[in-house]
Design a protein around this motif. Structure first.
Motif, mmCIF file in Angstrom:
data_model
loop_
_atom_site.group_PDB
_atom_site.id
_atom_site.type_symbol
_atom_site.label_atom_id
_atom_site.label_comp_id
_atom_site.label_asym_id
_atom_site.label_seq_id
_atom_site.Cartn_x
_atom_site.Cartn_y
_atom_site.Cartn_z
ATOM 1 N N ALA A 136 0.872 -1.177 -0.079
ATOM 2 C CA ALA A 136 0.168 0.020 0.019
ATOM 3 C C ALA A 136 0.911 1.403 -0.114
ATOM 4 N N THR A 137 2.209 1.082 0.095
ATOM 5 C CA THR A 137 2.992 2.466 0.146
ATOM 6 C C THR A 137 3.602 2.875 -1.089
ATOM 7 N N VAL A 138 3.434 1.998 -2.232
ATOM 8 C CA VAL A 138 4.405 2.161 -3.311
ATOM 9 C C VAL A 138 3.198 2.225 -4.715
ATOM 10 N N ASP A 139 3.492 3.289 -5.528
ATOM 11 C CA ASP A 139 2.334 3.204 -6.810
ATOM 12 C C ASP A 139 3.108 2.347 -7.840
ATOM 13 N N ILE A 140 4.215 2.334 -8.221
ATOM 14 C CA ILE A 140 4.939 1.786 -9.366
ATOM 15 C C ILE A 140 6.166 1.125 -8.837
ATOM 16 N N GLY A 141 6.390 -0.194 -8.905
ATOM 17 C CA GLY A 141 7.684 -1.025 -8.677
ATOM 18 C C GLY A 141 7.682 -1.373 -7.519
ATOM 19 N N GLY A 142 6.968 -2.315 -6.895
ATOM 20 C CA GLY A 142 6.987 -2.711 -5.514
ATOM 21 C C GLY A 142 8.186 -3.380 -5.272
ATOM 22 N N GLY A 143 8.699 -4.206 -6.116
ATOM 23 C CA GLY A 143 9.918 -4.924 -5.659
ATOM 24 C C GLY A 143 11.040 -4.278 -5.962
ATOM 25 N N ILE A 144 11.029 -3.833 -7.357
ATOM 26 C CA ILE A 144 12.391 -3.245 -8.164
ATOM 27 C C ILE A 144 11.776 -2.011 -8.945
ATOM 28 N N TYR A 145 12.501 -1.027 -8.966
ATOM 29 C CA TYR A 145 11.809 0.287 -9.658
ATOM 30 C C TYR A 145 13.393 0.878 -10.503
ATOM 31 N N ALA A 146 13.408 0.937 -11.855
ATOM 32 C CA ALA A 146 14.631 1.444 -12.497
ATOM 33 C C ALA A 146 14.009 2.663 -13.411
ATOM 34 N N HIS A 147 14.730 3.684 -13.256
ATOM 35 C CA HIS A 147 14.449 4.816 -14.120
ATOM 36 C C HIS A 147 15.627 5.627 -14.503
ATOM 37 N N GLY A 148 15.364 6.247 -15.938
ATOM 38 C CA GLY A 148 16.218 7.097 -16.559
ATOM 39 C C GLY A 148 17.525 6.280 -17.358
ATOM 40 N N ALA A 149 17.659 6.772 -18.569
ATOM 41 C CA ALA A 149 18.593 6.601 -19.423
ATOM 42 C C ALA A 149 20.002 6.453 -18.920
ATOM 43 N N GLY A 150 20.615 5.416 -18.976
ATOM 44 C CA GLY A 150 21.981 4.960 -18.175
ATOM 45 C C GLY A 150 21.658 4.271 -16.775
ATOM 46 N N SER A 151 20.487 4.150 -16.395
ATOM 47 C CA SER A 151 20.311 3.184 -15.111
ATOM 48 C C SER A 151 19.970 1.740 -15.723
ATOM 49 N N ARG A 152 20.588 0.814 -15.039
ATOM 50 C CA ARG A 152 20.606 -0.491 -15.431
ATOM 51 C C ARG A 152 20.450 -1.311 -14.235
ATOM 52 N N VAL A 153 19.667 -2.310 -14.129
ATOM 53 C CA VAL A 153 19.530 -3.321 -13.045
ATOM 54 C C VAL A 153 19.638 -4.731 -13.601
ATOM 55 N N ASP A 154 20.557 -5.655 -13.211
ATOM 56 C CA ASP A 154 20.559 -6.891 -13.829
ATOM 57 C C ASP A 154 20.054 -7.526 -12.604
ATOM 58 N N ILE A 155 19.296 -8.759 -12.920
ATOM 59 C CA ILE A 155 18.491 -9.343 -11.878
ATOM 60 C C ILE A 155 19.076 -10.858 -12.287
ATOM 61 N N VAL A 156 19.864 -11.657 -11.449
ATOM 62 C CA VAL A 156 20.365 -12.815 -11.796
ATOM 63 C C VAL A 156 20.138 -13.724 -10.660
ATOM 64 N N ASN A 157 19.324 -14.888 -10.873
ATOM 65 C CA ASN A 157 19.059 -15.946 -10.041
ATOM 66 C C ASN A 157 18.484 -15.411 -8.989
ATOM 67 N N CYS A 158 17.354 -14.757 -9.022
ATOM 68 C CA CYS A 158 16.718 -14.018 -7.928
ATOM 69 C C CYS A 158 15.437 -14.622 -8.068
ATOM 70 N N VAL A 159 14.455 -14.652 -6.858
ATOM 71 C CA VAL A 159 13.311 -14.911 -6.603
ATOM 72 C C VAL A 159 12.750 -13.404 -6.216
ATOM 73 N N ILE A 160 11.633 -12.885 -7.001
ATOM 74 C CA ILE A 160 10.828 -11.787 -6.622
ATOM 75 C C ILE A 160 9.563 -12.230 -6.453
ATOM 76 N N HIS A 161 8.985 -12.260 -5.306
ATOM 77 C CA HIS A 161 7.705 -12.651 -4.959
ATOM 78 C C HIS A 161 6.918 -11.938 -3.939
ATOM 79 N N THR A 162 5.649 -11.840 -4.070
ATOM 80 C CA THR A 162 4.790 -11.180 -2.980
ATOM 81 C C THR A 162 5.134 -9.747 -2.670
ATOM 82 N N ASN A 163 5.348 -8.971 -3.660
ATOM 83 C CA ASN A 163 5.694 -7.638 -3.645
ATOM 84 C C ASN A 163 4.466 -6.908 -4.209
ATOM 85 N N GLY A 164 3.879 -5.780 -3.847
ATOM 86 C CA GLY A 164 2.963 -5.187 -4.434
ATOM 87 C C GLY A 164 3.046 -3.656 -4.763
ATOM 88 N N ALA A 165 2.012 -3.191 -5.500
ATOM 89 C CA ALA A 165 2.114 -1.858 -5.931
ATOM 90 C C ALA A 165 0.694 -1.271 -5.948
#
Length: 299
Positions: A136-165
Motif C-alpha cells: 500500500a505504500t508504493v505506486d509503481i515498482g513494488g519489488g524493483i524500480y529502475a528509471h532513467g537513461a543510463g540506469s541498469r539493473v541486472d537480476i540474476v538467479n533471484c526470486v521476486i515474490h509477494t511484492n505489491g504496488a
C-alpha cells in the motif's frame, strides 16, 4: 617508485559486518572497488550505496541474511547517485521497503519499494530473494524500480515474490530509458491493487528496455508481463522463458511451472516440471550435466 605507491593505494579492502553491526556504516566507510562482507543475521536497515561501486555480499546467503527496512519508510536498497557497473548485492533477503516519491511520469508517485535504481546508476542483484515490499505504500515498482537513461539493473538467479504496488509493476518496473536484464530468475505472486490486477509481474514502460532469459514470470495477479495502457510499453525481449499469457520468442512457453509448494512459498521446481531442462541449450549445463532450467535456483 611512484607507480608502486599508486598501485598500493588502489588495492580494494574488505569491510566485515556481523550481526548487531550496521551495513550502512560499512558502506559509508568503503571506497570504490571495496567489498562489504555481511555475516548472517537480521539487519533492520535501509541501505543507500551513495554512488560507490561496491560488492555487498551476504556470505551465508538469503536464507540466513535478511535486510528489513520496515521501520524506515524508504526503499530497502537505493542506488541513485551514479553507482557504476560492477556495483552488486549478493545473497540477501530484502523486505519491508516502502519506496520514495519521484515525478518521473509527470506526477508525484511513490516508486521502488525493495530496490530503487535511478540517476544513471547500475546495480546487479544476484541470488537475492526480494519479497514483501511495496504493497500500500508504493505506486509503481513494488519489488524493483529502475528509471532513467543510463540506469541498469541486472537480476540474476533471484526470486521476486509477494511484492505489491497500487498502480502497476508489483514485481518490477523499468521506466524512462532504464534497462532491466533478467537472467535465471522467478517473478511470482506479485500483485497490483488496481481493478483486474493490472500488470503485476514486470512492466517495461516507454523508452525502457527489458531482456528476459531463462526465467519464469508466472502466477502474478492480473497480467504477468507488459505495461498498462495508460503508460505504454517499451521494448521487451524474451527467450527460453515461461511467461504467463505467453510471449513471442525462441524457447518460450506458457505453462504452470509446478513449484514445490506455491502456497508455502517454496519456488523450487518439482522433478518433471516443464521448466526443468528447457533453458537455453547454449548455456552452461546444470551440475548434473543436463540442460539448464528456466527460473531461479535460489531457495
Amino acid at each position: 617508485s611512484l607507480a608502486v605507491v599508486f598501485a598500493s593505494s588502489a588495492v580494494a579492502s574488505d569491510h566485515v559486518v556481523t550481526g548487531g553491526q550496521s551495513i550502512q556504516t560499512a558502506i559509508d566507510g568503503a571506497s570504490d572497488g571495496d567489498r562489504v562482507l555481511v555475516h548472517e543475521g537480521l539487519y533492520l536497515e535501509a541501505l543507500d550505496l551513495r554512488g560507490k561501486q561496491l560488492e555487498v555480499i551476504a556470505v551465508a546467503g538469503a536464507e540466513y541474511t535478511v535486510l528489513d527496512a520496515t521501520m524506515f519508510d524508504a526503499p530497502a536498497v537505493r542506488a541513485a547517485s551514479g553507482e557504476g557497473l560492477g556495483t552488486s548485492l549478493y545473497g540477501f533477503a530484502i523486505r519491508g521497503g516502502a519506496g520514495e516519491v519521484h515525478a518521473d511520469l509527470g506526477a508525484s508517485l511513490t516508486c521502488g519499494g525493495g530496490v530503487l535504481v535511478s540517476g544513471d546508476s547500475s546495480l546487479k542483484l544476484e541470488r537475492c530473494v526480494i519479497a514483501g515490499n511495496g504493497h500500500a505504500t508504493v505506486d509503481i515498482g513494488g519489488g524493483i524500480y529502475a528509471h532513467g537513461a543510463g540506469s541498469r539493473v541486472d537480476i540474476v538467479n533471484c526470486v521476486i515474490h509477494t511484492n505489491g504496488a497500487r498502480l502497476s509493476g508489483g514485481g518490477a518496473a523499468a521506466i524512462g530509458g532504464a534497462h532491466l536484464q533478467v537472467e535465471s530468475s522467478t517473478f511470482v505472486n506479485n500483485y497490483t491493487a488496481v481493478s483486474g490486477g493490472g500488470v503485476s509481474g514486470l512492466i517495461s514502460g516507454p523508452g525502457a528496455t527489458t531482456d528476459i532469459h531463462e526465467s519464469i514470470v508466472w502466477g502474478n495477479e492480473g497480467i504477468d508481463l507488459g505495461a498498462p495502457a495508460w503508460l505504454g510499453v517499451g521494448a521487451i525481449s524474451v527467450t527460453y522463458s515461461d511467461i504467463g499469457g505467453g510471449w513471442a520468442g525462441v524457447g518460450n512457453q506458457d505453462v504452470d511451472p509446478v513449484f514445490q509448494d506455491l502456497p508455502g512459498q517454496d519456488f523450487r521446481l518439482v522433478e518433471g516440471s516443464p521448466c526443468v531442462d528447457t533453458g537455453d541449450p547454449q548455456s552452461a549445463p546444470d551440475l548434473d550435466g543436463s540442460f539448464s532450467d528456466q527460473g531461479a535456483g535460489v531457495d
